[in-house]
Scaffold this motif. Structure first.
Motif, PDB file in Angstrom:
ATOM      1  N   TRP A  12       0.830  -1.206   0.000  1.00 19.14           N
ATOM      2  CA  TRP A  12       0.000   0.000   0.000  1.00 19.14           C
ATOM      3  C   TRP A  12       0.862   1.253   0.000  1.00 19.14           C
ATOM      4  CZ3 TRP A  12      -1.243   4.351   2.875  1.00 19.14           C
ATOM      5  CH2 TRP A  12      -2.486   4.930   2.613  1.00 19.14           C
ATOM      6  N   ARG A  13       1.878   1.233   0.869  1.00 22.30           N
ATOM      7  CA  ARG A  13       2.762   2.394   0.988  1.00 22.30           C
ATOM      8  C   ARG A  13       3.460   2.666  -0.346  1.00 22.30           C
ATOM      9  NH1 ARG A  13       5.136   1.549   6.070  1.00 22.30           N
ATOM     10  NH2 ARG A  13       4.287   3.332   7.183  1.00 22.30           N
ATOM     11  N   LYS A  14       3.902   1.593  -1.011  1.00 23.43           N
ATOM     12  CA  LYS A  14       4.582   1.779  -2.305  1.00 23.43           C
ATOM     13  C   LYS A  14       3.602   2.254  -3.377  1.00 23.43           C
ATOM     14  CE  LYS A  14       8.431  -1.403  -1.710  1.00 23.43           C
ATOM     15  NZ  LYS A  14       8.531  -2.844  -1.427  1.00 23.43           N
ATOM     16  N   HIS A  15       2.420   1.609  -3.416  1.00 24.00           N
ATOM     17  CA  HIS A  15       1.454   1.890  -4.484  1.00 24.00           C
ATOM     18  C   HIS A  15       0.892   3.305  -4.374  1.00 24.00           C
ATOM     19  CE1 HIS A  15      -1.543   0.604  -7.504  1.00 24.00           C
ATOM     20  NE2 HIS A  15      -2.400   1.351  -6.836  1.00 24.00           N
ATOM     21  N   PHE A  16       0.682   3.783  -3.162  1.00 20.45           N
ATOM     22  CA  PHE A  16       0.070   5.105  -2.999  1.00 20.45           C
ATOM     23  C   PHE A  16       1.071   6.173  -2.544  1.00 20.45           C
ATOM     24  CE2 PHE A  16      -3.635   2.254  -2.647  1.00 20.45           C
ATOM     25  CZ  PHE A  16      -4.448   2.824  -3.611  1.00 20.45           C
ATOM     26  N   ILE A  17       1.649   5.998  -1.357  1.00 19.26           N
ATOM     27  CA  ILE A  17       2.465   7.081  -0.781  1.00 19.26           C
ATOM     28  C   ILE A  17       3.694   7.379  -1.629  1.00 19.26           C
ATOM     29  CG2 ILE A  17       3.834   7.787   1.217  1.00 19.26           C
ATOM     30  CD1 ILE A  17       1.931   6.386   2.998  1.00 19.26           C
ATOM     31  N   LEU A  18       4.479   6.338  -1.947  1.00 16.66           N
ATOM     32  CA  LEU A  18       5.720   6.584  -2.678  1.00 16.66           C
ATOM     33  C   LEU A  18       5.447   6.975  -4.127  1.00 16.66           C
ATOM     34  CD1 LEU A  18       8.067   3.840  -1.221  1.00 16.66           C
ATOM     35  CD2 LEU A  18       7.879   6.248  -0.623  1.00 16.66           C
ATOM     36  N   GLU A  19       4.476   6.302  -4.730  1.00 16.91           N
ATOM     37  CA  GLU A  19       4.174   6.569  -6.137  1.00 16.91           C
ATOM     38  C   GLU A  19       3.752   8.020  -6.353  1.00 16.91           C
ATOM     39  OE1 GLU A  19       4.617   4.640  -8.723  1.00 16.91           O
ATOM     40  OE2 GLU A  19       3.765   6.092 -10.124  1.00 16.91           O
ATOM     41  N   GLU A  20       3.093   8.610  -5.349  1.00 24.62           N
ATOM     42  CA  GLU A  20       2.581   9.960  -5.574  1.00 24.62           C
ATOM     43  C   GLU A  20       3.119  10.975  -4.569  1.00 24.62           C
ATOM     44  OE1 GLU A  20      -1.331  10.124  -6.935  1.00 24.62           O
ATOM     45  OE2 GLU A  20      -1.507   7.981  -7.293  1.00 24.62           O
ATOM     46  N   HIS A  28      -7.692  15.706 -12.479  1.00 21.62           N
ATOM     47  CA  HIS A  28      -6.483  15.079 -11.941  1.00 21.62           C
ATOM     48  C   HIS A  28      -5.474  14.929 -13.069  1.00 21.62           C
ATOM     49  CE1 HIS A  28      -3.730  12.362  -9.990  1.00 21.62           C
ATOM     50  NE2 HIS A  28      -4.324  12.622  -8.839  1.00 21.62           N
ATOM     51  N   HIS A  29      -4.237  15.389 -12.842  1.00 24.02           N
ATOM     52  CA  HIS A  29      -3.260  15.451 -13.939  1.00 24.02           C
ATOM     53  C   HIS A  29      -2.789  14.072 -14.404  1.00 24.02           C
ATOM     54  CE1 HIS A  29      -0.418  14.879 -10.672  1.00 24.02           C
ATOM     55  NE2 HIS A  29       0.541  14.690 -11.542  1.00 24.02           N
ATOM     56  N   ARG A  30      -3.098  13.022 -13.674  1.00 26.13           N
ATOM     57  CA  ARG A  30      -2.720  11.685 -14.139  1.00 26.13           C
ATOM     58  C   ARG A  30      -3.931  10.847 -14.533  1.00 26.13           C
ATOM     59  NH1 ARG A  30       2.012   9.314 -10.265  1.00 26.13           N
ATOM     60  NH2 ARG A  30       2.018   7.711 -11.888  1.00 26.13           N
ATOM     61  N   HIS A  54      -5.476  10.540 -17.247  1.00 26.84           N
ATOM     62  CA  HIS A  54      -5.347   9.874 -18.559  1.00 26.84           C
ATOM     63  C   HIS A  54      -4.651   8.505 -18.436  1.00 26.84           C
ATOM     64  CE1 HIS A  54      -1.492  11.952 -18.007  1.00 26.84           C
ATOM     65  NE2 HIS A  54      -0.978  10.994 -18.741  1.00 26.84           N
ATOM     66  N   GLU A  55      -3.839   8.340 -17.377  1.00 33.14           N
ATOM     67  CA  GLU A  55      -3.142   7.054 -17.202  1.00 33.14           C
ATOM     68  C   GLU A  55      -4.106   5.917 -16.865  1.00 33.14           C
ATOM     69  OE1 GLU A  55       0.119   7.265 -14.410  1.00 33.14           O
ATOM     70  OE2 GLU A  55       0.695   9.259 -15.113  1.00 33.14           O
ATOM     71  N   VAL A  56      -5.261   6.272 -16.288  1.00 38.07           N
ATOM     72  CA  VAL A  56      -6.168   5.214 -15.815  1.00 38.07           C
ATOM     73  C   VAL A  56      -7.511   5.172 -16.538  1.00 38.07           C
ATOM     74  CG1 VAL A  56      -5.178   5.299 -13.482  1.00 38.07           C
ATOM     75  CG2 VAL A  56      -7.208   6.668 -13.985  1.00 38.07           C
ATOM     76  N   GLU A  57      -7.764   6.104 -17.451  1.00 39.16           N
ATOM     77  CA  GLU A  57      -9.137   6.272 -17.962  1.00 39.16           C
ATOM     78  C   GLU A  57      -9.722   5.042 -18.652  1.00 39.16           C
ATOM     79  OE1 GLU A  57      -9.146   9.691 -20.497  1.00 39.16           O
ATOM     80  OE2 GLU A  57      -7.657   8.855 -21.878  1.00 39.16           O
ATOM     81  N   ASP A  58      -8.861   4.162 -19.173  1.00 39.23           N
ATOM     82  CA  ASP A  58      -9.385   2.978 -19.855  1.00 39.23           C
ATOM     83  C   ASP A  58      -9.634   1.793 -18.928  1.00 39.23           C
ATOM     84  OD1 ASP A  58      -9.375   4.311 -22.243  1.00 39.23           O
ATOM     85  OD2 ASP A  58      -7.310   3.700 -22.737  1.00 39.23           O
ATOM     86  N   ILE A  59      -9.274   1.940 -17.677  1.00 39.06           N
ATOM     87  CA  ILE A  59      -9.446   0.818 -16.748  1.00 39.06           C
ATOM     88  C   ILE A  59     -10.932   0.595 -16.466  1.00 39.06           C
ATOM     89  CG2 ILE A  59      -9.040   0.086 -14.363  1.00 39.06           C
ATOM     90  CD1 ILE A  59      -6.282   1.451 -14.665  1.00 39.06           C
ATOM     91  N   GLU A  60     -11.354  -0.664 -16.606  1.00 37.26           N
ATOM     92  CA  GLU A  60     -12.768  -0.982 -16.415  1.00 37.26           C
ATOM     93  C   GLU A  60     -13.062  -1.410 -14.986  1.00 37.26           C
ATOM     94  OE1 GLU A  60     -13.688  -3.874 -19.458  1.00 37.26           O
ATOM     95  OE2 GLU A  60     -14.530  -2.256 -20.692  1.00 37.26           O
ATOM     96  N   LEU A  61     -14.102  -0.816 -14.423  1.00 38.77           N
ATOM     97  CA  LEU A  61     -14.511  -1.171 -13.067  1.00 38.77           C
ATOM     98  C   LEU A  61     -15.921  -1.755 -13.110  1.00 38.77           C
ATOM     99  CD1 LEU A  61     -13.408   2.008 -11.060  1.00 38.77           C
ATOM    100  CD2 LEU A  61     -12.066   0.000 -11.678  1.00 38.77           C
ATOM    101  N   VAL A  62     -16.180  -2.631 -12.139  1.00 37.76           N
ATOM    102  CA  VAL A  62     -17.533  -3.184 -12.005  1.00 37.76           C
ATOM    103  C   VAL A  62     -18.307  -2.275 -11.055  1.00 37.76           C
ATOM    104  CG1 VAL A  62     -18.876  -5.137 -11.173  1.00 37.76           C
ATOM    105  CG2 VAL A  62     -16.755  -5.531 -12.438  1.00 37.76           C
ATOM    106  N   ASN A  87     -16.274  13.205 -10.372  1.00 39.18           N
ATOM    107  CA  ASN A  87     -15.183  14.007 -10.924  1.00 39.18           C
ATOM    108  C   ASN A  87     -13.938  13.156 -11.169  1.00 39.18           C
ATOM    109  OD1 ASN A  87     -13.402  14.146  -8.402  1.00 39.18           O
ATOM    110  ND2 ASN A  87     -15.355  14.921  -7.628  1.00 39.18           N
ATOM    111  N   GLU A  88     -12.970  13.718 -11.884  1.00 41.49           N
ATOM    112  CA  GLU A  88     -11.756  12.999 -12.273  1.00 41.49           C
ATOM    113  C   GLU A  88     -10.937  12.504 -11.079  1.00 41.49           C
ATOM    114  OE1 GLU A  88      -9.016  14.903 -14.856  1.00 41.49           O
ATOM    115  OE2 GLU A  88     -10.285  14.697 -16.625  1.00 41.49           O
ATOM    116  N   THR A  89     -10.788  13.365 -10.069  1.00 39.12           N
ATOM    117  CA  THR A  89      -9.951  12.972  -8.944  1.00 39.12           C
ATOM    118  C   THR A  89     -10.554  11.756  -8.229  1.00 39.12           C
ATOM    119  OG1 THR A  89      -9.148  15.227  -8.690  1.00 39.12           O
ATOM    120  CG2 THR A  89      -8.862  13.773  -6.824  1.00 39.12           C
ATOM    121  N   LEU A  90     -11.859  11.792  -8.012  1.00 42.92           N
ATOM    122  CA  LEU A  90     -12.540  10.647  -7.399  1.00 42.92           C
ATOM    123  C   LEU A  90     -12.369   9.414  -8.296  1.00 42.92           C
ATOM    124  CD1 LEU A  90     -14.374   9.826  -5.017  1.00 42.92           C
ATOM    125  CD2 LEU A  90     -16.340  10.438  -6.408  1.00 42.92           C
ATOM    126  N   GLY A  91     -12.551   9.591  -9.592  1.00 46.71           N
ATOM    127  CA  GLY A  91     -12.415   8.490 -10.540  1.00 46.71           C
ATOM    128  C   GLY A  91     -10.991   7.944 -10.582  1.00 46.71           C
TER     129      GLY A  91
END
Lengths: 648, 648
Positions: free
Chosen positions: A59-67, A271-273, A275-283, A313-317
Motif C-alpha cells: 500500500w505504501r509503495k502503491h500510494f504514498i511513494l508513487e505519488e 487530476h493530472h494523471r 489519462h493514465e487510468v481512464e481505460d481501466i474498467e470497473l464493475v 469528478n476525475e480525482t474521485l475516478g
C-alpha cells in the motif's frame, strides 16, 4: 446479501475447514482467549502479522511513494471536542431497537437484516433449494436455524424482502421502525446474548482522518504551499461495535490506511494523471440501481463513468481506478469485486459522492475500501470552531477584478438610532445575498428607504433609511485568492482486506484431483507471509551448515524464509507450508552436499526445478519481484521430478 | 542528572534553535494544536514519520529477521483482569505528594528531583559556574529560575544532594517523605499548572508484552514446540503520565518495540550465539556504584561482565550487546551511551537483573531501552489465574530418576482428628521443603511424632503422630520434564530513541567555520527520512521531464527522493534539506540536458562528484546500503567544484 461462497478454484467453500486451518496456523486468534476472550478483538499470529505487514508495505509503495504523499502519524487518543466538531459524536449514534421480552438492545438495521435473511432462508429450505453458508460457528448456526421454521413465502414477499435488503443501508430510524411493524419482525436470537458492552471512551479515534485535517496548515507549508497534494496515515482506529461478530470483518480495534487528497474545488476537480487510468474498467453498482431494489452491476471504463457524470469528478475516478489496481496487485479475485455507490441517506450529509470497493466473501459483499468526496466539510468545521486558517492562499497570475453589490453602514448614526437592536439589524444586513442587495438597491433608489427582514426584531421587518445605509455597485481588484480545499478520501480497512484475501486465495487439492484435506493459500509471492520454506531431506547433521548458509543468503537477498527441519515427511512439511501460503520450497538432499544444487518447488503446481543454489535464489528473487512467472522459470531451469510424489 | 549538552561536533547545543528547526521542518508537532493541544501527545510530520519508519525497519531486520523471531500484533485494548494479574494495576501506583498550599498533586520522586536540581542550579549560579541548559521552553525556564535565588550551598550539602539524585529511582514512599521533611523541600513551580489530567482508561495496554505472554502456548506450538524462541511486537502503548513534559521523552502515547525471549531456566540461561558478541565492550554503570552515590562508569567486554557475575547470564548479556550494536547502527553517538543497572527497589520484584540503555541528551541521561530478566513471573501469574498451561513439556532423552522425601497423609484419620484445622495443617505439611522433611523424618523416627509449624493454628505448633503421617525417602522415574520458561525482555521506546538520535546527529555549519545559522542533521543514510533531494538548477520547463524520470529511476532502485523545484537558490534548497537530514542531493543543470550527467552532493562535507545519471544512482545505492563510504565515491567518480560556493 449473502451468497454462495467459492474457493479460488470455484468449488464450494467449506468455511469450517478454512477457519480451523486459520486457527491451527495462527493467522489470527481471539485476543485474551485464555481469559475467556473479548468479542471483537483479535491478535495476529506470525503469518497474519506478516501478511498484514506485506499488505501495508504494498500500500505504501502503491500510494504514498508513487505519488509523493506526505505520511503522518497522529495520536490515537483524541479529545471529545475534536470529534464533536467533526460530527462523529452525533454520527455514531446508530438507530437502536429493544427487544421488549428480554430487554436486549440491538442495532435496528442489523436486526431487520437478520430477520429477513432468516425468513428467506426458511423459504429456500421449504422450496428445497440449496442454502448458502453464513459466517457463524456451528453452534450459533444451529441456534439461529432453530429460530426459523422452513416456511415457504409468497413470491411477492420474497421479492419485497430482497428489495429491502438491497437498500438496507438507506433507511432512517423511522423507516426501520415502520419495517419492523409492517413485517412483524421478532427477535429470533434467543440463544445469542450479544448485548451492548462497555462503551469505548469517546477519545479513541474512529478514523485517522481527523489528525490529518488538523495538521492541514502545517502540511501545506511543508509542501511549500503547492496544491494539490495528499497526506496519508496508517494506524489503528476504534469503533464501539455493538455486536461484534463475523471474525475480522466487524471488530472494535482495526488497522486503517487513509489518504486525504486536497484539491481545488474550482475547475471540476481534474487530476493530472487521470489519462493514465481512464481505460481501466470497473464493475459498478450505482445508486439508482440499488434504489430500484436491484443489485445488477455494469462494467464501465472509469473515463466513461466520469464523462457520463456517474462518478462525480476525475480525482474521485482516478482514486477508484488506483484502488482497483491495488486490490488486483495484492491478489483479490477479479470476479469478486465491485464498486458500490452510496445512496443519499447512507452518505454523510457533506459528501457529494462516495463509492465503496466491496469484496465478495462467505458473509456476502464486504465494504473494504471507501472512497468519498468529503467536499470542504472537515476543514471548514475545524476552522470555524478553532479560528485556525485551514485554507489555501494563492497568488493570482493575473489580478482578478470583482464587481459586486457592497453595503456601507453609517455607524455613527446607525447604533444610536436602533439602540439595543443595532447589532442584530447590522448582522442581518451584512449577511444579505448579492441578489437581495440588488433588489434592496432598487428599493432604496425608489423610496429613499428599504425594509429588511430581521427575525426577532419587532415584527421581523425593519425600516432602514438612506442616511443610515448605502448600497453601491463597486469594482475591486484581488491579487490573491483564498479557498478551502476539497478532500477526496480513499480509506482502507486493512483487516477486512486481509480476511477477504485469505478467502479469495483459498482452495484445496481436491479440486485438482488431489487430497481434499490438503488446503492451499495461493497468495501472490509479494504478499505471502514467508517467501521460502527450507526443507532438509532428513535430520541428518550434515545438512545443518548448508541450511544455515542458505537461510543467510536468502536474507541477504531480502527474501524471508523459514527452516523446517522437523522429523515429519517432506510431503507433510510442504503441506503445512501450503497452508501458510509460502510460495516456494527448497529441498536440501544428499546431492546438494556433493554439487551444491537444490530443488525449488512451486506451491500451486507442486512442480519442481533443480539448479545451483545461486541460480535458485536468483530465480526466487525474480518471481517475488514479479519480473518472472513460474512458466518462465520452468523454461530456464531443468525440471526435476520425483521425491514429492506423496504430496498430492 | 542533567549535563551540558553538545552537538555532534562537540559545540554547546542551542536547544531553542534545535526546537525551532524541528517545528519548522515538521519532525513532530503537538497533537490537536489548533484546539489548544493536549500535553503529552505528539503527531509526527512527514520527516518524523519517515525517520520512525526507518528506525522500526532497521529494528525488524536487526532483531526479528536476524533471529527468526515470531512477530505478533496484539490488541491494545486490554481487560482490567489481565493487567491486574500482571501486576500493572498495582505497580502503576506511583508515590505521590500534595502541595498543601494549592492542592497540586505531584509524583514524589519527580518533586524531590526537581527541587534538588533547582537548588544545585542556584548554588552554581552563586559560585559563578556555567549552568547547564535544561529541557524547558523559555517561558517555563524563566518561571522556574524565578523560584530559586542564587544561594550558595555548603560543599557537604552539594555532595549530599548529588548522592540523593544519583539514586533517586531507588527510594520508596516513606524514604521520599523523609527526604521532603529533612531537606524542607517546597514546591517552586508556582507558575506551572501541570496537574493530573483525566485518567486513561485502565484497558489501554502499558506495554506490548502481555499480549505476547497470553499467546505463549500457541506460539510455542507454532514453533513446533522447540525452545528457546522469541516473540516480538511493534505497536503503540499508553501510560498516564501525571505531568507530561520534556517533549517526546515523556508522553502518554508511544510506539514500543518489544522482544520476549523464552529460555529454559536450567543451565544458567546460556545463549548459543553468545560467542559472537562476547568481545563487544559496553559502558556499564552498575548497581553498587549507584548505591554509593556515584555515577562512574566502566567499559567492560560483555563476556567478562557475564563471567564476573556483574551481568546475570549469557542470554541477558547477548541482548545487551545486540542492543548496543543496534543503537550504534542507527547513529547513536558512542560517547553518549551507557548501560545502567537497576537498583533493588527500582527493579520489579520478580526480575533477577535489569539494565537500561541510557542515551545522553540535553535533559540528561534518558532510558531508551530496558533489558530485563523477568524470570518466570508473567507466565506463572497468568497460568495461575486462568488455568492455561503456559509451560514447556519436553520429552527427556533419558528418563530421569528422582530421589526425594515424600509425605503421605493418612486422610481417613487425619481429617476427623484435626477437624476444622485439618486443611490448614495438611497444607502446611505439603508445602514443607525437602530439607525440612529430612529433619522431620529423623524426628518421626526418634519420637514417633513430629511438631509442625502451622501459623494461625493453636500456638503455631501442631503435633502430628506417625499413624497420621508417613515421611519416606522414595525413588521415581520421569519421562517428560515440565517447566515454565524464563523471559528475557529487551523493550525499546522508539520515540525516545528517535529524539535522542536527533540531538546526537545535530550540528551547525558554524563549528566548521561556516554559517552558524545553518543546521545539519547527520543521520546515517539508511535511517535518513529521505535519501535524495533532486534540485533542478532553475524553474526552466526543460528540466521537468528529466526531473520526473530521475525520480522514477530512484524509486525503482528503492531510494526515496523529493523534488525541490521552488524558486529558492540552490544553496537555500540544499540548506533546507540539510535540516531534514537528507544525505544526498542531485543537481540537474543545462549540462545534464546535453550529456545526461548530474552532480551528487554529500550533506556533511558539502563536496560534490559528477557522473552519468546511472553511475550516480548506483553510487547512492551503495552508500545507502552501507557498502561504500563517501570517500570511496570520491575516489571512484570525478570531483565537481563550483556552483555551490554560497552554501557554507
Amino acid at each position: 446479501m449473502a451468497s454462495t461462497a467459492t474457493t479460488l478454484k470455484g468449488q464450494p467453500l467449506d468455511k469450517a475447514a478454512l477457519e480451523s486451518m486459520l486457527r491451527r496456523r495462527m493467522f489470527y486468534t481471539p485476543s485474551f482467549e485464555i481469559y475467556g476472550g473479548v468479542s471483537g478483538l483479535y491478535d495476529y499470529g506470525p503469518p497474519g502479522c506478516s501478511l498484514q505487514a506485506n499488505i501495508v508495505d504494498a500500500w505504501r509503495k502503491h500510494f504514498i511513494l508513487e505519488e509523493d504523499m506526505l505520511e503522518v502519524d497522529c495520536s490515537v487518543l483524541t479529545p471529545h471536542e475534536v470529534l464533536k466538531t467533526s460530527g462523529h459524536v452525533d454520527k455514531f449514534a446508530d438507530w437502536m431497537c429493544k427487544d421488549p421480552k428480554n430487554g436486549e438492545i440491538l442495532r435496528a438495521d442489523h436486526f431487520v437484516e437478520d430477520v429477513l435473511e432468516l425468513r428467506l432462508r426458511g423459504d429456500k429450505e421449504a422450496r428445497g433449494l440449496k442454502i448458502e453458508e453464513k459466517e457463524e460457528d456451528a453452534k450459533k448456526k444451529k441456534k439461529k436455524t432453530k429460530g426459523q421454521e422452513a416456511v415457504k413465502l409468497e413470491d411477492a414477499v420474497v421479492q419485497e424482502y430482497e428489495e429491502i435488503l438491497a437498500q438496507i443501508d438507506n433507511y432512517n430510524g423511522q423507516q426501520l421502525g415502520d419495517l419492523i411493524i409492517k413485517h412483524d419482525l421478532k427477535n429470533p436470537a434467543t440463544g445469542t446474548s450479544i448485548g451492548p458492552s462497555s462503551n469505548l471512551p469517546g477519545y479513541l479515534r474512529p478514523e485517522t482522518a481527523q489528525g490529518q485535517f488538523l495538521n492541514f496548515a502545517k502540511l501545506l507549508e511543508f509542501n511549500t504551499g503547492s496544491m494539490p497534494f495528499a497526506s496519508a496515515s496508517i494506524g489503528k482506529s476504534y469503533r464501539n461495535e455493538i455486536s461484534p461478530r463475523a471474525g475480522l470483518l466487524r471488530v472494535r480495534e482495526f488497522l486503517m490506511a487513509e489518504i486525504e487528497h486536497y484539491v481545488d474545488p474550482e475547475g471540476h476537480k481534474k487530476h493530472h494523471r487521470f489519462h493514465e487510468v481512464e481505460d481501466i474498467e470497473l464493475v459498478l453498482l450505482d445508486r439508482d440501481t440499488q434504489l430500484s431494489g436491484k443489485t445488477t452491476v455494469k462494467k464501465v471504463a472509469i473515463g466513461q463513468a466520469v464523462k457520463s457524470g456517474l462518478v462525480d469528478n476525475e480525482t474521485l475516478g482516478y482514486f477508484l481506478a488506483r484502488i482497483h489496481l491495488f486490490l488486483k496487485k495484492i491478489g483479490v479475485d477479479q470476479s469478486k469485486i465491485r464498486f458500490r455507490q452510496h445512496m443519499a441517506n447512507e452518505m454523510a450529509h457533506y459528501a457529494c459522492d462516495c463509492w465503496d470497493a466491496e469484496l465478495l466473501t462467505s458473509t456476502g459483499w464486504v465494504e473494504c475500501v471507501g472512497c468519498a468526496d468529503r467536499s470542504a466539510y472537515d476543514l471548514t468545521v475545524h476552522a470555524k470552531k478553532t479560528g485556525a486558517p485551514l485554507i489555501v492562499r494563492e497568488r493570482l497570475d493575473e489580478p482578478r477584478v470583482i464587481e459586486e453589490w457592497d453595503v456601507e453602514i453609517e455607524k455613527k448614526k446607525f447604533g444610536p438610532f436602533y439602540k439595543k437592536d443595532g447589532k442584530t439589524i447590522e448582522s442581518a444586513i451584512l449577511t444579505t445575498s448579492q441578489e437581495q442587495r440588488g433588489v434592496l438597491a432598487k428599493e432604496m433608489e425608489a423610496n429613499g428607504k428599504v425594509v429588511v427582514d430581521v427575525p426577532g426584531v419587532k415584527d421581523g421587518k425593519v425600516e432602514v433609511s438612506k442616511d443610515l445605509l448605502a448600497i453601491k455597485w463597486i469594482k475591486r481588484t484581488e491579487n490573491t485568492r483564498e479557498y478551502t480545499p476539497n478532500v477526496i478520501e480513499p480509506s482502507f480497512g486493512i483487516g477486512r482486506i486481509l480476511y477477504s484475501l485469505i478467502e479469495h486465495n483459498y482452495w484445496t487439492r481436491g479440486s485438482d484431483g488431489g487430497d481434499e484435506a490438503r488446503s492451499v493459500l495461493s497468495f501472490p509471492p509479494s504478499i505471502a507471509p514467508t517467501k521460502v520454506l527450507i526443507v532438509p531431506l532428513s535430520s541428518n547433521k550434515d545438512f545443518a551448515p548448508f541450511t544455515r548458509k542458505l537461510s543467510q543468503k536468502l536474507r541477504a537477498a531480502g527474501l524471508s524464509s523459514r527452516i523446517d527441519d522437523s522429523s515429519a515427511t517432506i510431503g507433510k512439511r510442504y503441506s503445512r507450508n501450503d497452508e501458510l501460503g509460502t510460495p516456494f520450497g527448497i529441498t536440501i538432499d544428499f546431492q546438494t552436499l556433493k554439487d551444491n544444487t537444490v530443488t525449488l518447488r512451486e506451491r500451486d503446481s507442486t512442480r519442481q526445478v533443480r539448479a545451483s543454489e545461486d541460480e535458485i535464489i536468483a530465480a526466487i528473487k525474480s518471481l517475488v519481484e514479479g519480473n518472472k512467472t513460474w512458466q518462465d522459470t520452468e523454461t530456464e531451469l531443468p525440471i526435476f521430478e520425483g521425491q514429492e510424489l506423496e504430496i498430492r
